[in-house]
Design a protein around this motif. Sequence first.
Motif: not given
Length: 245
Positions: A102-106, A121-126, A196-198
């Motif tokens: 599965r893919q986990r997005f953070v 922006q300091p963070y991007v999707d991964h 900074n986000q799960d």
Amino acid sequence: MIATTLEAQSNLEEHKVFLEETAYLNFSHPGLQKVVAELRGKTDTQTAVNLHNFVRDEVRFGWRPAFYAMSASEVLRTGVGYCNTKSTLFVALLRGAGIPARQRFVSINADILKPFIKLRQPYVDHSYTEVLLDGRWLRVDSYIPDPDLFRLASMRLTEERSVMGYGIHRLGVNEWNGRTDAFAQFVESGMAKITNQDYGVFRDTAAFYAETERGEKLSGSRRFTLPVGIRFADAAVRRFVSKAG
């Protein structure tokens, strides 16, 4: 013995969803089936490692104009990908081999992409892959940078004494043994805050962007402006590898 059998059956039912095919995870495509057939090992672990190395070695790090909107077969055909698209391909191949994945997005620190992409922006999707092997979910993104990029980026980060950039983290790895977690990008260390986000696990990349309001979603004017920027970023990666090599 009965309890153990029932538990195993329960786990199998629970994990069936992570063997399903989707429009993005289209593992019944002949091209993907061919890869699975050629790389199937004697054990699931060996198969998973073989598929990891295929995605790492045969799909160079970079971006296509479609950005994340690519099925696994399209990623295979173009031979180019970044975290979301290489994860799409890896998960599809694993599921095609009968291995729950599965893919986990953070979110991930945007510095990981400098100087290829410079963002405000300091963070991007991964996204990274979670693979079920021997009853454990293992977390992996070590397949994202191809070997040439990883080698050259590691040297450059060491010279610059930088924590991350050029598509990798300085403490990252580009190998996976199928028994532990392995990250090239999503390295959780005290050197710099990596996330900074799960967001959690989604059916596939399309579902992630359909179900969340993300700044990188291909909608409105971004459908036209983002592909232009992506072409420049991809060219920057190719220049870096060719010059440094």
